[in-house]
Design an enzyme around this catalytic site. Sequence first.
Site, PDB file in Angstrom:
ATOM      1  N   CYS A 138       0.853  -1.194   0.000  1.00 60.11           N
ATOM      2  CA  CYS A 138       0.000   0.000   0.000  1.00 60.11           C
ATOM      3  C   CYS A 138       0.888   1.243   0.000  1.00 60.11           C
ATOM      4  CB  CYS A 138      -0.956  -0.059   1.185  1.00 60.11           C
ATOM      5  SG  CYS A 138      -2.125   1.311   1.281  1.00 60.11           S
ATOM      6  N   ASP A 185      -9.989  -3.246  -6.343  1.00 56.64           N
ATOM      7  CA  ASP A 185      -9.220  -2.095  -5.861  1.00 56.64           C
ATOM      8  C   ASP A 185      -9.307  -1.042  -6.963  1.00 56.64           C
ATOM      9  OD1 ASP A 185      -7.521  -0.423  -4.488  1.00 56.64           O
ATOM     10  OD2 ASP A 185      -5.861  -1.848  -4.362  1.00 56.64           O
ATOM     11  N   HIS A 216      -7.848  -4.556  -2.055  1.00 61.23           N
ATOM     12  CA  HIS A 216      -6.689  -3.883  -1.484  1.00 61.23           C
ATOM     13  C   HIS A 216      -6.329  -4.545  -0.148  1.00 61.23           C
ATOM     14  CE1 HIS A 216      -4.082  -0.325  -1.441  1.00 61.23           C
ATOM     15  NE2 HIS A 216      -4.255  -0.313  -0.132  1.00 61.23           N
TER      16      HIS A 216
END
Length: 249
Positions: A138, A185, A216
């Site tokens: 991330c 995502d 995600h």
Amino acid sequence: MTETRSIPTPDGPAIDVYLARPDGPVRGAVIVIHEIWGLVDHIRDVADRFAALGYLAAAPDILSRGGIEPSIGAELFAIMNSDDEEARVAAQPRMRDAITEARAPEYAGWAVGALTGVVDLVATEPGVDGRIGVIGFCFGGTFAFLLAAADPRVRAALPFYGSAPGAEQLGRITAPVLALYGQHDPSLIEALPAVEQTAREAGVALETVVYPDAAHAFFNDEGRRYHAASAADAWARVQAFLDAHLDAG
């Protein structure tokens, strides 16, 4: 064996780096860059997993300067991944406030400089011999791209659901890149074709994997979005990629 080392940064306070060392011969080094939650137990566990494979793993804390110390990150993570929707909604303003500084462009510049210092650190370790990779998740996935663009000593980059940089920075990457995403995502998946095209035009060796049933943060086994099958496949790909590009044999 594990230890925490404090290293200076070019402009700002020193940062802590969690180091996990293999018991046997060193096959190379992997820099592990955390999510927006900071250097929490999950990231230390990932570093330990690399050490078990024979890699020196270095997990730096690049968010405490921005106000998200590991204890705060762990608290926010627990709230945002709880089953209590009301608590998650109530915590969103606090989450936005916590990450404001870390999302400023000048913060990114400092963080890349700090990460280059981590490359300096692992490059001097016995057995590494220039075999250095980076993995990030991330927030950390974005910085895995950025570190590979900034430091040609990086031989392999593995961003998990990270935002790729613009064309100029992406084109500076000399290392092969394996980027992993979950299909659910939207913003990253919508941007992915343009990223792939830019990489092709720049001659960057970018391989992408999109997991159809994942979202995600699918690799974080402590979170609500963890997807075991996708995470297992991704971990196998990570190992094969590092074996191939760090000459770890």
